[in-house]
Design a protein around this motif. Structure first.
Motif, mmCIF file in Angstrom:
data_model
loop_
_atom_site.group_PDB
_atom_site.id
_atom_site.type_symbol
_atom_site.label_atom_id
_atom_site.label_comp_id
_atom_site.label_asym_id
_atom_site.label_seq_id
_atom_site.Cartn_x
_atom_site.Cartn_y
_atom_site.Cartn_z
ATOM 1 N N GLU A 1 -8.576 -14.847 27.402
ATOM 2 C CA GLU A 1 -8.046 -14.947 26.042
ATOM 3 C C GLU A 1 -8.343 -13.672 25.253
ATOM 4 O O GLU A 1 -7.485 -13.160 24.536
ATOM 5 C CB GLU A 1 -8.611 -16.173 25.336
ATOM 6 N N ALA A 2 -9.561 -13.136 25.406
ATOM 7 C CA ALA A 2 -9.936 -11.899 24.716
ATOM 8 C C ALA A 2 -9.088 -10.722 25.176
ATOM 9 O O ALA A 2 -8.820 -9.795 24.397
ATOM 10 C CB ALA A 2 -11.419 -11.601 24.935
ATOM 11 N N ASP A 3 -8.636 -10.741 26.426
ATOM 12 C CA ASP A 3 -7.810 -9.673 26.971
ATOM 13 C C ASP A 3 -6.321 -9.853 26.667
ATOM 14 O O ASP A 3 -5.495 -9.083 27.141
ATOM 15 C CB ASP A 3 -8.002 -9.571 28.489
ATOM 16 N N GLY A 4 -5.978 -10.893 25.911
ATOM 17 C CA GLY A 4 -4.590 -11.102 25.518
ATOM 18 C C GLY A 4 -3.757 -11.913 26.484
ATOM 19 O O GLY A 4 -2.526 -11.922 26.381
ATOM 20 N N CYS A 5 -4.390 -12.600 27.418
ATOM 21 C CA CYS A 5 -3.653 -13.442 28.363
ATOM 22 C C CYS A 5 -3.281 -14.771 27.717
ATOM 23 O O CYS A 5 -3.997 -15.284 26.853
ATOM 24 C CB CYS A 5 -4.500 -13.732 29.604
ATOM 25 N N VAL A 6 -2.166 -15.326 28.154
ATOM 26 C CA VAL A 6 -1.808 -16.696 27.816
ATOM 27 C C VAL A 6 -2.548 -17.555 28.830
ATOM 28 O O VAL A 6 -2.427 -17.341 30.036
ATOM 29 C CB VAL A 6 -0.286 -16.914 27.921
ATOM 30 N N SER B 1 -2.093 -15.530 32.297
ATOM 31 C CA SER B 1 -0.980 -14.624 32.585
ATOM 32 C C SER B 1 -0.782 -13.655 31.424
ATOM 33 O O SER B 1 -1.094 -13.957 30.279
ATOM 34 C CB SER B 1 0.307 -15.402 32.848
ATOM 35 N N ARG B 2 -0.274 -12.509 31.789
ATOM 36 C CA ARG B 2 -0.028 -11.458 30.804
ATOM 37 C C ARG B 2 1.062 -10.549 31.355
ATOM 38 O O ARG B 2 1.140 -10.324 32.559
ATOM 39 C CB ARG B 2 -1.312 -10.677 30.587
ATOM 40 N N SER B 3 1.895 -10.024 30.473
ATOM 41 C CA SER B 3 2.896 -9.061 30.919
ATOM 42 C C SER B 3 2.962 -7.910 29.924
ATOM 43 O O SER B 3 2.779 -8.091 28.727
ATOM 44 C CB SER B 3 4.265 -9.716 31.084
ATOM 45 N N ASP B 4 3.194 -6.742 30.464
ATOM 46 C CA ASP B 4 3.310 -5.526 29.659
ATOM 47 C C ASP B 4 4.483 -4.714 30.189
ATOM 48 O O ASP B 4 4.646 -4.573 31.394
ATOM 49 C CB ASP B 4 2.035 -4.679 29.773
ATOM 50 N N ARG B 5 5.264 -4.165 29.289
ATOM 51 C CA ARG B 5 6.352 -3.279 29.680
ATOM 52 C C ARG B 5 5.838 -1.851 29.542
ATOM 53 O O ARG B 5 5.287 -1.480 28.538
ATOM 54 C CB ARG B 5 7.565 -3.482 28.787
ATOM 55 N N LYS B 6 6.005 -1.070 30.597
ATOM 56 C CA LYS B 6 5.520 0.302 30.636
ATOM 57 C C LYS B 6 6.696 1.267 30.729
ATOM 58 O O LYS B 6 7.347 1.347 31.766
ATOM 59 C CB LYS B 6 4.578 0.527 31.829
ATOM 60 N N ALA B 7 6.964 2.005 29.665
ATOM 61 C CA ALA B 7 8.064 2.970 29.669
ATOM 62 C C ALA B 7 7.825 4.065 30.700
ATOM 63 O O ALA B 7 8.751 4.518 31.361
ATOM 64 C CB ALA B 7 8.232 3.575 28.277
ATOM 65 N N GLY C 1 10.390 1.625 32.669
ATOM 66 C CA GLY C 1 10.702 0.334 32.077
ATOM 67 C C GLY C 1 10.244 -0.866 32.881
ATOM 68 O O GLY C 1 10.676 -1.983 32.623
ATOM 69 N N THR C 2 9.358 -0.670 33.825
ATOM 70 C CA THR C 2 8.872 -1.777 34.644
ATOM 71 C C THR C 2 8.038 -2.745 33.802
ATOM 72 O O THR C 2 7.211 -2.325 33.002
ATOM 73 C CB THR C 2 8.026 -1.259 35.816
ATOM 74 N N LYS C 3 8.282 -4.000 33.995
ATOM 75 C CA LYS C 3 7.481 -5.041 33.355
ATOM 76 C C LYS C 3 6.417 -5.465 34.359
ATOM 77 O O LYS C 3 6.726 -6.024 35.411
ATOM 78 C CB LYS C 3 8.349 -6.237 32.974
ATOM 79 N N ALA C 4 5.167 -5.153 34.057
ATOM 80 C CA ALA C 4 4.053 -5.510 34.931
ATOM 81 C C ALA C 4 3.507 -6.863 34.486
ATOM 82 O O ALA C 4 3.177 -7.053 33.316
ATOM 83 C CB ALA C 4 2.962 -4.450 34.853
ATOM 84 N N GLN C 5 3.446 -7.800 35.420
ATOM 85 C CA GLN C 5 2.989 -9.146 35.107
ATOM 86 C C GLN C 5 1.777 -9.487 35.965
ATOM 87 O O GLN C 5 1.782 -9.259 37.181
ATOM 88 C CB GLN C 5 4.116 -10.149 35.339
ATOM 89 N N LEU C 6 0.753 -10.022 35.312
ATOM 90 C CA LEU C 6 -0.498 -10.397 35.964
ATOM 91 C C LEU C 6 -0.676 -11.900 35.859
ATOM 92 O O LEU C 6 -0.484 -12.477 34.794
ATOM 93 C CB LEU C 6 -1.671 -9.686 35.288
ATOM 94 N N PHE C 7 -1.038 -12.518 36.987
ATOM 95 C CA PHE C 7 -1.306 -13.953 37.027
ATOM 96 C C PHE C 7 -2.664 -14.175 37.670
ATOM 97 O O PHE C 7 -2.928 -13.655 38.758
ATOM 98 C CB PHE C 7 -0.241 -14.684 37.859
ATOM 99 N N ALA D 1 7.153 -6.059 38.267
ATOM 100 C CA ALA D 1 6.089 -5.943 39.251
ATOM 101 C C ALA D 1 5.079 -7.039 38.930
ATOM 102 O O ALA D 1 4.713 -7.228 37.771
ATOM 103 C CB ALA D 1 5.424 -4.578 39.181
ATOM 104 N N GLY D 2 4.664 -7.774 39.943
ATOM 105 C CA GLY D 2 3.732 -8.867 39.708
ATOM 106 C C GLY D 2 2.486 -8.731 40.552
ATOM 107 O O GLY D 2 2.539 -8.244 41.682
ATOM 108 N N LEU D 3 1.375 -9.146 39.990
ATOM 109 C CA LEU D 3 0.099 -9.173 40.701
ATOM 110 C C LEU D 3 -0.496 -10.559 40.522
ATOM 111 O O LEU D 3 -0.610 -11.050 39.392
ATOM 112 C CB LEU D 3 -0.856 -8.122 40.132
#
Length: 123
Positions: free
Chosen positions: A20-25, A40-46, A50-56, A94-96
């Motif tokens: 939660e502190a790191d901004g994850c749902v 989970s969290r996702s960030d778009r990196k220009a 423009g890849t959307k990196a998603q962490l689960f 991209a997902g991890l």
């Protein structure tokens, strides 16, 4: 935290706070009767074109961890993450997935599987 809380429950509570502190749902679900913490969290990196990196993150406390248990949990987590990924074809994703089973009884085969063959699945 109460004195009645198990070490695994304490670990999961601390993990929830950190996610939660790191901004994850953060949510939860169940896997074979065990509560699973899902972050989970996702960030778009220009700079990544423009890849959307998603962490689960999927984490659960279980009585013991064998190689088969870890393999099955990892496959289940991968399926869960795939169902949450965006599927718009023009957007690069991209997902991890980081599956974690918490237990005082981890068999050596499970530890070896997680450190070796379990690192890259379903790419």
């Amino acid at each position: 935290m109460t004195s009645q809380q198990s070490p695994a429950a304490s670990y999961l509570a601390a993990l929830r706070e950190r996610l939660e502190a790191d901004g994850c749902v953060v949510s939860s679900t169940r896997w074979y009767g065990h509560e699973v913490l899902v972050g989970s969290r996702s960030d778009r990196k220009a700079r990544w074109l423009g890849t959307k990196a998603q962490l689960f993150i999927y984490a659960a406390a279980v009585p013991s961890v064998a190689e088969a248990t870890l393999s099955e949990f990892t496959g289940w987590a991968m399926t869960g993450a795939r169902s949450r990924l965006g599927r718009i074809p023009i957007i690069r994703n991209a997902g991890l997935v980081l599956p974690a089973l918490i237990s005082a009884d981890v068999q050596p085969g499970a530890a070896g599987w997680g450190a070796g063959a379990g690192r890259v699945l379903g790419t």
